[in-house]
Design an enzyme around this catalytic site. Structure first.
Site, PDB file in Angstrom:
ATOM      1  N   PHE A   1     -31.685  54.311  51.402  1.00  0.00           N
ATOM      2  CA  PHE A   1     -32.193  55.669  51.210  1.00  0.00           C
ATOM      3  C   PHE A   1     -31.988  56.171  49.794  1.00  0.00           C
ATOM      4  CE2 PHE A   1     -27.787  56.823  51.647  1.00  0.00           C
ATOM      5  CZ  PHE A   1     -27.642  58.107  51.140  1.00  0.00           C
ATOM      6  N   LYS A   2     -31.029  55.614  49.092  1.00  0.00           N
ATOM      7  CA  LYS A   2     -30.724  56.116  47.764  1.00  0.00           C
ATOM      8  C   LYS A   2     -31.791  55.754  46.730  1.00  0.00           C
ATOM      9  CE  LYS A   2     -25.906  56.559  48.875  1.00  0.00           C
ATOM     10  NZ  LYS A   2     -24.512  56.136  48.725  1.00  0.00           N
ATOM     11  N   ASP A   3     -32.748  54.913  47.124  1.00  0.00           N
ATOM     12  CA  ASP A   3     -33.900  54.668  46.257  1.00  0.00           C
ATOM     13  C   ASP A   3     -34.657  55.970  45.989  1.00  0.00           C
ATOM     14  OD1 ASP A   3     -33.763  51.870  45.795  1.00  0.00           O
ATOM     15  OD2 ASP A   3     -34.567  51.474  47.785  1.00  0.00           O
TER      16      ASP A   3
END
Length: 433
Positions: free
Chosen positions: A106-108
């Site tokens: 998700f940190k993309d």
């Protein structure tokens, strides 16, 4: 839009300074001085918007006109260019799959956005920006890949020795170019302390341009609001109402973004702050007492945080009202053995493969969701990133996406340092441009 420090509301900054500096001079975290309520027209058009369009409308109040609107529209389209599907797991529980980006986490979302915003601000600087990031798992890979090759920016990823999965480690130790991986002989909290100490060191501040790509940087956590709106848009298309969102929580930037989305008008009924046995915030929700502790290693390693930096932002959103926070957020704690049990149960009963973090989110809804509610949990990482745990439980191989295979084929290259700040400071002074 101005941004104020959580340590002193009278200290304010413009967007460019807040993004480049990461933290306020008084070591507080930046918050927007206003939270815009979205107009009725937005909600009418939302079901037909793609992710980039949602990002443009939701984030525009905070980033424009510092970034011209037409440029910002292109920026959000480029940053948010991969699918984020809402997938059914069981009756009344679905998952928002946030792992279809370049590093399968998700940190993309936040890292790609931050890299593009930072690139807007580097042109007129006469020295490189040095991005310091502490990671307990996926942050390092997302940030490193988001900034890879960005001119005028060097990235230093600090991670705890032996406490990230082999797959996660490969995703940021094999890149080279403007990315340096630093293996710290300590915990994630030690890595985070080193980063914070660097920002507070007068000599480093005078000689270097330092910034953070952790969720303490407002341009890293604010874009995470976007997928909450996208999840809601997909849910209403499916005829779902009374939505409860479970957020697997470590440093609490993810939940903070959801709460700001809520303040902007997102009609979520309730949030669950789902943690592993690093249960500082659930204990606070029970007692009103915030008591940091040394982080404990768990199978859900990205959530192994004993003093979540962003919880001060959560308190700020509720004017530090314990009662206000409790009305909106419920705490949930998942033990290690329960993570394994949930991965096994969901695979056998539903045929869906959970990663350890998603297992915590699912379990919280499975136990707390009411009959008339629809639950969404955030799937923050692809299960293929945790083969040692997941494959042993489900007794079969998890298919690896091609981009993950490419990372695994790379050669690890790291610097090794102790957890002592003076050693880290000396390294930065010698290495940074």
């Amino acid at each position: 839009m101005q941004f104020y420090s959580t340590n002193n509301a009278s200290h304010k900054s413009d967007l460019k300074s807040a993004v480049i500096n990461g933290m306020a001079p008084d070591k507080g975290l930046y918050m927007p001085e206003e939270i815009s309520v979205l107009p009725e027209s937005f909600w009418q058009e939302l079901p037909d918007m793609d992710l980039g369009e949602i990002g443009y409308h939701v984030l525009k109040p905070y980033f424009c006109p510092t970034i011209p609107e037409e440029e910002f529209k292109k920026l959000t389209k480029d940053a948010f260019n991969f699918p984020i599907p809402l997938e059914k797991v069981s009756e009344n529980i679905s998952t928002l799959e946030l792992f279809h980006g370049p590093t399968l986490a998700f940190k993309d979302i936040g890292a790609r956005f931050l890299a593009r915003v930072m690139a807007q601000f580097t042109h007129d600087l006469d020295q490189n920006i040095n991005v310091l990031v502490a990671t307990s798992g996926d942050t390092g890979s997302a940030v490193a890949n988001g900034f890879l090759g960005v001119e005028g920016v060097d990235v230093y990823v600090l991670y705890p020795k032996g406490l990230v999965s082999d797959v996660q480690e490969k995703q940021f130790t094999t890149l080279g170019q403007n990315v340096t991986a630093i293996e710290i002989d300590g915990t994630f909290d030690d890595c985070q302390r080193l980063v914070k100490s660097a920002f507070m060191d007068d000599e480093l501040q005078k000689k270097l341009v330092l910034t953070s790509a952790n969720s303490i940087n407002l341009a890293r956590f604010l874009p995470q609001m976007v997928y909450y709106f996208y999840a809601y848009a997909q849910a209403i298309k499916q005829g779902k109402t009374d939505i409860v969102v479970s957020v697997p929580s470590g440093n609490f930037g993810n939940l903070t973004a959801g709460l700001i989305a809520y303040r902007m008008g997102l009609p979520v009924k309730h949030f669950i702050a789902a943690t592993n046995i690093n249960d500082i915030v659930p204990k606070y929700l029970d007692s009103g007492i915030y008591s940091p502790a040394k982080s404990i290693s768990t199978p859900a390693n990205a959530m192994d945080v004993g003093d979540p930096s962003n919880f001060v932002r959560v308190q700020e959103l509720f004017n530090k009202s314990w009662d206000g926070i409790k009305k909106t957020i419920t705490g949930f704690v998942c033990k290690n053995e329960e993570i394994f049990e949930m991965i096994d149960k969901v695979f056998k009963e539903e045929g869906y493969i959970l990663d350890p973090h998603g297992a915590i989110g699912y379990k919280s809804l499975n136990e707390l969701l009411k009959d008339d509610e629809f639950g969404i949990f955030l799937a923050t990482a692809h299960p293929a990133k945790f083969p040692e745990t997941v494959e042993e439980i489900i007794k079969q191989k998890v298919e690896q996406p091609d981009r993950l295979k490419a990372f695994l084929a790379g050669t690890k290259n790291v610097e090794e340092l102790s957890e002592e700040f003076e050693a880290f400071k000396k390294y930065l002074l010698k290495t940074c441009k």
